[in-house]
Design a protein around this motif. Structure first.
Motif, short mmCIF file in Angstrom:
data_model
loop_
_atom_site.label_atom_id
_atom_site.label_comp_id
_atom_site.label_asym_id
_atom_site.label_seq_id
_atom_site.Cartn_x
_atom_site.Cartn_y
_atom_site.Cartn_z
N PRO A 31 0.81 -1.24 0.00
CA PRO A 31 0.00 0.00 0.00
C PRO A 31 0.84 1.28 0.00
O PRO A 31 0.66 2.16 0.83
CB PRO A 31 -0.80 -0.14 1.30
CG PRO A 31 0.12 -0.87 2.22
CD PRO A 31 0.89 -1.84 1.35
N HIS A 32 1.78 1.40 -0.98
CA HIS A 32 2.58 2.63 -1.05
C HIS A 32 1.81 3.69 -1.84
O HIS A 32 0.82 3.39 -2.51
CB HIS A 32 3.97 2.34 -1.64
CG HIS A 32 3.94 1.92 -3.08
ND1 HIS A 32 3.74 2.79 -4.12
CD2 HIS A 32 4.12 0.70 -3.65
CE1 HIS A 32 3.79 2.15 -5.26
NE2 HIS A 32 4.01 0.87 -5.00
N PRO A 33 2.24 4.96 -1.79
CA PRO A 33 1.46 6.05 -2.40
C PRO A 33 1.16 5.85 -3.89
O PRO A 33 0.10 6.27 -4.35
CB PRO A 33 2.35 7.29 -2.19
CG PRO A 33 3.15 6.97 -0.99
CD PRO A 33 3.40 5.48 -1.05
N GLY A 34 2.06 5.20 -4.63
CA GLY A 34 1.80 4.97 -6.05
C GLY A 34 0.66 4.01 -6.31
O GLY A 34 0.13 3.96 -7.42
N ASN A 35 0.27 3.25 -5.31
CA ASN A 35 -0.83 2.29 -5.45
C ASN A 35 -2.14 2.78 -4.84
O ASN A 35 -3.07 2.00 -4.69
CB ASN A 35 -0.46 0.95 -4.80
CG ASN A 35 0.52 0.15 -5.63
OD1 ASN A 35 0.64 0.37 -6.83
ND2 ASN A 35 1.22 -0.76 -5.00
N LYS A 120 6.99 -0.55 14.03
CA LYS A 120 8.24 -0.71 14.76
C LYS A 120 8.18 -1.92 15.68
O LYS A 120 9.13 -2.69 15.76
CB LYS A 120 8.55 0.55 15.57
CG LYS A 120 9.87 0.46 16.33
CD LYS A 120 10.25 1.78 16.95
CE LYS A 120 11.54 1.77 17.72
NZ LYS A 120 12.20 0.52 17.95
N MET A 121 7.05 -2.10 16.35
CA MET A 121 6.92 -3.24 17.25
C MET A 121 7.10 -4.56 16.50
O MET A 121 7.86 -5.43 16.91
CB MET A 121 5.57 -3.23 17.95
CG MET A 121 5.44 -4.32 19.01
SD MET A 121 3.74 -4.80 19.35
CE MET A 121 3.50 -6.07 18.13
N LEU A 122 6.41 -4.70 15.37
CA LEU A 122 6.49 -5.94 14.61
C LEU A 122 7.89 -6.14 14.02
O LEU A 122 8.43 -7.24 14.03
CB LEU A 122 5.43 -5.97 13.52
CG LEU A 122 4.00 -6.13 14.03
CD1 LEU A 122 2.99 -5.94 12.91
CD2 LEU A 122 3.79 -7.49 14.69
N SER A 123 8.49 -5.06 13.52
CA SER A 123 9.85 -5.16 12.98
C SER A 123 10.84 -5.55 14.06
O SER A 123 11.72 -6.40 13.85
CB SER A 123 10.27 -3.83 12.34
OG SER A 123 9.45 -3.52 11.26
N LEU A 147 2.11 -3.28 6.81
CA LEU A 147 1.78 -2.43 7.96
C LEU A 147 2.82 -1.32 8.15
O LEU A 147 2.48 -0.17 8.43
CB LEU A 147 1.67 -3.26 9.23
CG LEU A 147 0.41 -4.11 9.36
CD1 LEU A 147 0.57 -5.15 10.47
CD2 LEU A 147 -0.82 -3.24 9.61
N VAL A 148 4.11 -1.66 7.97
CA VAL A 148 5.18 -0.66 8.08
C VAL A 148 4.99 0.41 7.00
O VAL A 148 5.09 1.62 7.27
CB VAL A 148 6.57 -1.32 7.99
CG1 VAL A 148 7.67 -0.28 7.85
CG2 VAL A 148 6.83 -2.20 9.22
N THR A 149 4.71 -0.04 5.76
CA THR A 149 4.48 0.90 4.65
C THR A 149 3.28 1.79 4.94
O THR A 149 3.34 3.01 4.77
CB THR A 149 4.26 0.13 3.33
OG1 THR A 149 5.41 -0.68 3.07
CG2 THR A 149 4.03 1.08 2.17
N LEU A 150 2.18 1.17 5.36
CA LEU A 150 0.95 1.91 5.65
C LEU A 150 1.18 2.95 6.75
O LEU A 150 0.71 4.08 6.65
CB LEU A 150 -0.15 0.94 6.05
CG LEU A 150 -1.55 1.52 6.22
CD1 LEU A 150 -2.10 2.02 4.90
CD2 LEU A 150 -2.49 0.46 6.80
N GLU A 151 1.92 2.56 7.77
CA GLU A 151 2.19 3.49 8.86
C GLU A 151 3.02 4.68 8.36
O GLU A 151 2.76 5.83 8.72
CB GLU A 151 2.93 2.76 9.99
CG GLU A 151 2.85 3.46 11.32
CD GLU A 151 3.14 2.51 12.47
OE1 GLU A 151 2.44 2.60 13.49
OE2 GLU A 151 4.06 1.68 12.37
#
Length: 196
Positions: A31-35, A120-123, A147-151
């Motif tokens: 889910p990055h901005p280009g999508n 960050k928690m999941l990473s 989730l990291v990308t979305l955040e």
């Protein structure tokens, strides 16, 4: 531009993603901005479904258990749930793993579920497990990456964006459902039927 504020776009995008994960079990993996496109009427469209992840009921429940265990500072449960999700690549040194998970959990001491930095928690958790030769399955890694990308996208749109605020209601709902008498009776009935 479309009359929709960037914070509203961030919040709506987070709600859409949480619905995909926790209700549909199928989610956009990138889910990055280009999508992402925001239509003039405020509808958010996700494009390029080349990366799609699936999360089954069991893994979704384990993920909920992981969030709850971290929020409760329950090191034993974090280890137990973590090991139920992952694929160990070698024999695990359980006391050392427990110690490293304790350090990980203490990082989130006093942070409520609604305030946890989800990405960050999941990473951090994946990194702790990787040190011990334990890897997350591909579908869970895709979810964590998404989730990291979305955040990150949410924070670009709204510096005050907190993904956990959108995650917490789904986690709390699933926990409540788990202890719903009707659900408990249904599970008991299913288990009894399987035993006979």
């Amino acid at each position: 531009k479309n009359g929709i504020s960037p914070p509203d776009i961030a919040a709506n995008g987070a709600r859409i993603f949480m619905k995909q994960v926790f209700e549909l079990g199928l989610f956009h993996g990138d889910p990055h901005p280009g999508n992402i496109r925001v239509m003039p009427n405020g509808v958010i469209c996700l494009l390029d479904y080349g990366m799609v992840g699936r999360i089954d009921d069991e893994k979704r429940e384990l993920l909920v258990d992981l969030f709850v265990a971290v929020a409760r500072q329950d090191v034993g449960s974090v280890v137990r749930v973590g090991l139920a999700i992952v694929d160990p690549l070698r024999e695990i040194d359980h006391p050392l793993l427990q110690s490293d998970v304790r350090d990980f959990v203490e990082t989130y001491y006093g942070v409520s579920l609604e305030r946890i930095n989800v990405g960050k928690m999941l990473s951090d958790f994946v990194n702790v497990l990787a040190i011990h030769g334990i890897r997350f399955p591909a579908d869970m890694m895709l979810l964590i990456r998404a989730l990291v990308t979305l955040e990150g996208v949410g924070r670009d749109l709204d510096p005050h964006f907190n993904l956990a605020e959108h995650l917490a209601p789904y986690v709390q709902h699933l926990v409540r459902e788990r202890y719903n008498p009707r659900q408990l009776i249904g599970r008991l009935f299913d288990e009894t039927r399987m035993m006979s």
